[in-house]
Design a protein around this motif. Structure first.
Motif, PDB file in Angstrom:
ATOM      1  N   GLU A  37       0.825  -1.209   0.000  1.00 53.50           N
ATOM      2  CA  GLU A  37       0.000   0.000   0.000  1.00 53.50           C
ATOM      3  C   GLU A  37       0.862   1.265   0.000  1.00 53.50           C
ATOM      4  O   GLU A  37       1.890   1.319   0.672  1.00 53.50           O
ATOM      5  CB  GLU A  37      -0.913   0.026   1.224  1.00 53.50           C
ATOM      6  N   ILE A  38       0.431   2.235  -0.772  1.00 57.20           N
ATOM      7  CA  ILE A  38       1.028   3.567  -0.702  1.00 57.20           C
ATOM      8  C   ILE A  38      -0.087   4.560  -0.383  1.00 57.20           C
ATOM      9  O   ILE A  38      -1.256   4.303  -0.675  1.00 57.20           O
ATOM     10  CB  ILE A  38       1.713   3.993  -2.031  1.00 57.20           C
ATOM     11  N   GLN A  39       0.283   5.670   0.233  1.00 53.09           N
ATOM     12  CA  GLN A  39      -0.682   6.734   0.498  1.00 53.09           C
ATOM     13  C   GLN A  39      -0.087   8.038   0.017  1.00 53.09           C
ATOM     14  O   GLN A  39       1.076   8.318   0.281  1.00 53.09           O
ATOM     15  CB  GLN A  39      -0.984   6.812   1.989  1.00 53.09           C
ATOM     16  N   PHE A  40      -0.879   8.782  -0.707  1.00 51.22           N
ATOM     17  CA  PHE A  40      -0.426  10.081  -1.207  1.00 51.22           C
ATOM     18  C   PHE A  40      -1.565  11.069  -1.000  1.00 51.22           C
ATOM     19  O   PHE A  40      -2.711  10.662  -0.786  1.00 51.22           O
ATOM     20  CB  PHE A  40       0.013   9.985  -2.682  1.00 51.22           C
ATOM     21  N   PRO A  41      -1.249  12.362  -1.025  1.00 56.18           N
ATOM     22  CA  PRO A  41      -2.248  13.366  -0.638  1.00 56.18           C
ATOM     23  C   PRO A  41      -3.468  13.410  -1.556  1.00 56.18           C
ATOM     24  O   PRO A  41      -3.384  13.087  -2.745  1.00 56.18           O
ATOM     25  CB  PRO A  41      -1.479  14.680  -0.743  1.00 56.18           C
ATOM     26  N   ILE A  42      -4.568  13.842  -0.988  1.00 58.25           N
ATOM     27  CA  ILE A  42      -5.789  14.077  -1.760  1.00 58.25           C
ATOM     28  C   ILE A  42      -5.611  15.363  -2.567  1.00 58.25           C
ATOM     29  O   ILE A  42      -6.137  15.513  -3.662  1.00 58.25           O
ATOM     30  CB  ILE A  42      -6.984  14.175  -0.796  1.00 58.25           C
ATOM     31  N   LEU A  43      -4.847  16.290  -1.998  1.00 60.48           N
ATOM     32  CA  LEU A  43      -4.605  17.579  -2.635  1.00 60.48           C
ATOM     33  C   LEU A  43      -3.213  17.576  -3.261  1.00 60.48           C
ATOM     34  O   LEU A  43      -2.233  17.250  -2.596  1.00 60.48           O
ATOM     35  CB  LEU A  43      -4.675  18.640  -1.524  1.00 60.48           C
ATOM     36  N   GLU A  44      -3.156  17.910  -4.562  1.00 62.75           N
ATOM     37  CA  GLU A  44      -1.850  17.998  -5.231  1.00 62.75           C
ATOM     38  C   GLU A  44      -1.879  19.246  -6.122  1.00 62.75           C
ATOM     39  O   GLU A  44      -2.940  19.828  -6.349  1.00 62.75           O
ATOM     40  CB  GLU A  44      -1.617  16.776  -6.144  1.00 62.75           C
ATOM     41  N   TYR A  45      -0.737  19.605  -6.664  1.00 64.15           N
ATOM     42  CA  TYR A  45      -0.711  20.677  -7.650  1.00 64.15           C
ATOM     43  C   TYR A  45      -1.562  20.247  -8.839  1.00 64.15           C
ATOM     44  O   TYR A  45      -1.458  19.110  -9.318  1.00 64.15           O
ATOM     45  CB  TYR A  45       0.719  20.963  -8.111  1.00 64.15           C
ATOM     46  N   ALA A  46      -2.370  21.173  -9.319  1.00 68.41           N
ATOM     47  CA  ALA A  46      -3.306  20.846 -10.394  1.00 68.41           C
ATOM     48  C   ALA A  46      -2.592  20.373 -11.658  1.00 68.41           C
ATOM     49  O   ALA A  46      -3.098  19.517 -12.381  1.00 68.41           O
ATOM     50  CB  ALA A  46      -4.188  22.052 -10.703  1.00 68.41           C
ATOM     51  N   ASN A  47      -1.395  20.924 -11.910  1.00 65.20           N
ATOM     52  CA  ASN A  47      -0.736  20.555 -13.167  1.00 65.20           C
ATOM     53  C   ASN A  47      -0.305  19.094 -13.216  1.00 65.20           C
ATOM     54  O   ASN A  47      -0.137  18.527 -14.282  1.00 65.20           O
ATOM     55  CB  ASN A  47       0.411  21.519 -13.502  1.00 65.20           C
ATOM     56  N   LEU A  48      -0.148  18.456 -12.041  1.00 63.12           N
ATOM     57  CA  LEU A  48       0.148  17.016 -12.033  1.00 63.12           C
ATOM     58  C   LEU A  48      -0.965  16.253 -12.754  1.00 63.12           C
ATOM     59  O   LEU A  48      -0.711  15.357 -13.557  1.00 63.12           O
ATOM     60  CB  LEU A  48       0.281  16.498 -10.598  1.00 63.12           C
ATOM     61  N   PHE A  49      -2.197  16.621 -12.455  1.00 62.55           N
ATOM     62  CA  PHE A  49      -3.327  15.903 -13.062  1.00 62.55           C
ATOM     63  C   PHE A  49      -3.548  16.338 -14.500  1.00 62.55           C
ATOM     64  O   PHE A  49      -3.879  15.519 -15.350  1.00 62.55           O
ATOM     65  CB  PHE A  49      -4.595  16.112 -12.239  1.00 62.55           C
ATOM     66  N   GLN A  50      -3.377  17.649 -14.752  1.00 57.14           N
ATOM     67  CA  GLN A  50      -3.556  18.116 -16.126  1.00 57.14           C
ATOM     68  C   GLN A  50      -2.612  17.343 -17.037  1.00 57.14           C
ATOM     69  O   GLN A  50      -3.004  16.825 -18.072  1.00 57.14           O
ATOM     70  CB  GLN A  50      -3.298  19.621 -16.235  1.00 57.14           C
ATOM     71  N   ARG A  51      -1.369  17.247 -16.598  1.00 57.04           N
ATOM     72  CA  ARG A  51      -0.368  16.505 -17.361  1.00 57.04           C
ATOM     73  C   ARG A  51      -0.669  15.009 -17.303  1.00 57.04           C
ATOM     74  O   ARG A  51      -0.583  14.288 -18.287  1.00 57.04           O
ATOM     75  CB  ARG A  51       1.016  16.783 -16.739  1.00 57.04           C
ATOM     76  N   GLY A  52      -1.025  14.553 -16.107  1.00 57.48           N
ATOM     77  CA  GLY A  52      -1.206  13.113 -15.863  1.00 57.48           C
ATOM     78  C   GLY A  52      -2.352  12.498 -16.643  1.00 57.48           C
ATOM     79  O   GLY A  52      -2.166  11.506 -17.337  1.00 57.48           O
ATOM     80  N   VAL A  53      -3.532  13.067 -16.544  1.00 56.34           N
ATOM     81  CA  VAL A  53      -4.668  12.405 -17.193  1.00 56.34           C
ATOM     82  C   VAL A  53      -4.808  12.809 -18.654  1.00 56.34           C
ATOM     83  O   VAL A  53      -5.462  12.109 -19.426  1.00 56.34           O
ATOM     84  CB  VAL A  53      -6.001  12.658 -16.441  1.00 56.34           C
ATOM     85  N   GLY A  54      -4.202  13.926 -19.035  1.00 54.90           N
ATOM     86  CA  GLY A  54      -4.161  14.294 -20.453  1.00 54.90           C
ATOM     87  C   GLY A  54      -5.302  15.196 -20.888  1.00 54.90           C
ATOM     88  O   GLY A  54      -6.382  15.197 -20.316  1.00 54.90           O
ATOM     89  N   ASP A  55      -5.032  15.952 -21.941  1.00 52.39           N
ATOM     90  CA  ASP A  55      -5.946  16.989 -22.401  1.00 52.39           C
ATOM     91  C   ASP A  55      -7.253  16.468 -22.974  1.00 52.39           C
ATOM     92  O   ASP A  55      -8.238  17.195 -23.036  1.00 52.39           O
ATOM     93  CB  ASP A  55      -5.265  17.828 -23.498  1.00 52.39           C
ATOM     94  N   SER A  56      -7.262  15.222 -23.451  1.00 50.09           N
ATOM     95  CA  SER A  56      -8.502  14.756 -24.078  1.00 50.09           C
ATOM     96  C   SER A  56      -9.303  13.862 -23.144  1.00 50.09           C
ATOM     97  O   SER A  56     -10.327  13.312 -23.514  1.00 50.09           O
ATOM     98  CB  SER A  56      -8.186  14.025 -25.376  1.00 50.09           C
ATOM     99  N   SER A  57      -8.839  13.699 -21.901  1.00 57.72           N
ATOM    100  CA  SER A  57      -9.590  12.879 -20.948  1.00 57.72           C
ATOM    101  C   SER A  57     -10.875  13.617 -20.575  1.00 57.72           C
ATOM    102  O   SER A  57     -10.947  14.842 -20.648  1.00 57.72           O
ATOM    103  CB  SER A  57      -8.756  12.664 -19.697  1.00 57.72           C
ATOM    104  N   ASP A  58     -11.878  12.848 -20.160  1.00 54.64           N
ATOM    105  CA  ASP A  58     -13.130  13.462 -19.707  1.00 54.64           C
ATOM    106  C   ASP A  58     -12.851  14.449 -18.592  1.00 54.64           C
ATOM    107  O   ASP A  58     -13.504  15.487 -18.479  1.00 54.64           O
ATOM    108  CB  ASP A  58     -14.078  12.386 -19.147  1.00 54.64           C
ATOM    109  N   ILE A  59     -11.883  14.100 -17.770  1.00 53.90           N
ATOM    110  CA  ILE A  59     -11.594  14.927 -16.596  1.00 53.90           C
ATOM    111  C   ILE A  59     -11.226  16.342 -17.021  1.00 53.90           C
ATOM    112  O   ILE A  59     -11.639  17.312 -16.400  1.00 53.90           O
ATOM    113  CB  ILE A  59     -10.474  14.261 -15.754  1.00 53.90           C
ATOM    114  N   VAL A  60     -10.489  16.456 -18.120  1.00 56.49           N
ATOM    115  CA  VAL A  60     -10.110  17.786 -18.595  1.00 56.49           C
ATOM    116  C   VAL A  60     -11.158  18.347 -19.555  1.00 56.49           C
ATOM    117  O   VAL A  60     -11.636  19.472 -19.388  1.00 56.49           O
ATOM    118  CB  VAL A  60      -8.705  17.758 -19.245  1.00 56.49           C
ATOM    119  N   VAL A  61     -11.561  17.541 -20.547  1.00 59.39           N
ATOM    120  CA  VAL A  61     -12.518  18.032 -21.555  1.00 59.39           C
ATOM    121  C   VAL A  61     -13.822  18.473 -20.891  1.00 59.39           C
ATOM    122  O   VAL A  61     -14.367  19.529 -21.200  1.00 59.39           O
ATOM    123  CB  VAL A  61     -12.809  16.947 -22.614  1.00 59.39           C
TER     124      VAL A  61
END
Ligand code: ATP
Ligand code: MG
Length: 425
Positions: A37-61
């Motif tokens: 198991e690993i645990q990481f914060p619920i709150l992160e810099y937004a650009n981690l996710f923007q970069r991570g999930v990608g521009d065409s993901s539902d999360i961004v689109v």
């Protein structure tokens, strides 16, 4: 009266044992496969996710991410998924230095500003498994096998595994070109989101759920007919390994997944019992993400499962409701008469020290009220303590189902209860 936010939900005391049970099964499977198991914060810099999930993901689109500025004017986000955080943790802590493949799992709340529906929330719980550092088809198979094993352990039936390969950075552009040409010629017939996707990532049009798009997509060229030799071999090896493990699958050429980081193998587990939100687990290979987030070129593969949908599948498959998993305190201690608080405390402590869950209502002194409480709590036994018991140093034990009573020393009664409890567990 205060109300919870739309798209969030409460877990009541009568339901929490169910979620604990599922979580225990998940960690037990993780242990069996050597995942830590690993645990990481619920709150992160937004650009981690923007970069991570990608521009065409539902999360961004579809702007599903909860983003805001903190007091230091930093743009932060509530995590919409776990893989980006897991990979950030992997890179930032130098886990590649360990010299072995990292097998990791996480569990926790995720946040997406979605339209709430059955099985679709704005705060939901995901657990995910990530295998970082192994490019082989069998690494993909291991993650699928974990899903399969977990489903079996939880008594889930009627599940279908859908599988596809979405190629790599070598063969995808060639295919993408052909797909784009095809979709562009049908552009006017696509939904608004897909017209946007067409320019950012046409692959995502393939899994659009809009009926108008699906009709167009059914005639589109397919990725798995355009795989390069290496991707073809990888896909064949995954299929062969699954077959030899006896894990049934169906090829879904339109399966591409909602996050941009995937390549080669992608898969989803669906249950007929779930209706529209039929996917309860999804994953695939993401060989480019570690490097994209600033790490070394590292192959990886993983999946994430939604707890709420899993709960719905378990209920539908087993015919049990989540409240059926409620575990009452095994013993209720009833102090009958005034000034018995010390004796009640002694009994409670003695039971608990021997691993037997026990509770009481301190405010009651009458047997009738105690028995009513014990019944409401659904305890199996009651220890009755009156003047007589205290004087003799014994307990009266009442079986709350049958009403049968015995008297004995606390030590004997605890031994008896432990044997009963073991049987019940
Ligand atoms: P979907 O197609 O259902 O929107 P996704 O592709 O956006 O899913 P992933 O992050 O790949 O989502 O999700 C993995 C799993 O997480 C899903 O199969 C589902 O069980 C769960 N999940 C995703 N979004 C939600 C949500 N809003 N509410 C509850 N569970 C969710
Ligand atoms: Mg989604």
């Amino acid at each position: 009266m205060y109300q919870k936010l739309k798209g969030t939900y409460d877990i009541l005391p009568s339901e929490s044992d169910f979620f604990r049970y599922v979580m225990q099964e998940v960690s037990s499977i993780a242990g069996l496969y050597g995942y830590k198991e690993i645990q990481f914060p619920i709150l992160e810099y937004a650009n981690l996710f923007q970069r991570g999930v990608g521009d065409s993901s539902d999360i961004v689109v579809k702007k599903e991410m909860y983003v805001f500025e903190d007091r230091g004017h930093r743009l932060v986000a509530l995590r919409p998924e776990g893989t980006a955080g897991a990979v950030r943790l992997y890179i930032e802590n130098g886990l590649h230095m360990s010299g072995h493949t990292q097998r990791l799992f996480y569990i926790g709340p995720m946040f997406r500003a979605e339209n709430p529906q059955a099985g679709r929330y704005r705060q939901f719980t995901q657990f995910g498994f990530e295998l970082i550092g192994d490019p082989s088809p069998d690494a993909d198979v291991e993650l699928i096998a974990i899903n399969h094993h977990l489903a079996k352990r939880l008594g889930i039936t009627g599940v279908t595994l859908y599988l596809n390969s979405i190629g790599c950075r070598e063969c995808r552009p060639v295919y993408q070109q052909r797909l784009t040409e095809y979709l562009t010629s049908h552009k006017d017939g696509l939904c608004e989101d897909c017209q946007m996707r067409l320019t950012i990532n046409p692959l995502r049009v393939l899994d659009c759920k809009e009926e108008i798009c699906q009709r167009i997509v059914r005639q589109a060229p397919l990725q798995y007919e355009h795989l390069c030799e290496a991707c073809q071999a990888h896909f064949e090896a995954v299929k062969a390994s699954l077959t030899s493990l006896g894990i049934a699958f169906e090829i879904d050429p339109y399966l591409v997944r909602g996050l941009d980081y995937y390549n080669r193998t992608v898969f989803e587990f669906k249950s007929a019992s779930l209706g529209a939100q039929s996917t309860f687990s999804a994953g695939g290979r993401y060989d480019y993400l570690v490097k994209d987030l600033g790490g070394m070129d590292t192959p990886a593969t993983g999946f994430a499962m939604g707890m709420e949908r899993l709960a719905m599948v378990i209920e539908a498959s087993t015919g049990k409701k989540r409240t059926d998993f409620y575990r009452p305190p095994f013993v209720y201690v009833a102090g009958i008469g005034e000034s018995l608080s010390q004796a009640v405390w002694q009994a409670l402590s003695f039971l608990r020290e021997h691993g037997i869950s026990a509770t009481t209502e301190f405010r009651y002194t009458q047997l009738k009220k105690h028995l009513k409480s014990a019944d409401k709590l659904r305890s199996s036994y009651a220890v009755l303590l009156g003047e007589d018991e205290v004087q003799k140093g014994i307990w009266t034990l009442r079986n709350l189902q049958t009403g049968e009573q015995i008297q004995d020393s606390p030590a004997e009664i605890v031994a008896f209860l432990r044997a009963k409890k073991e049987k019940a567990d």
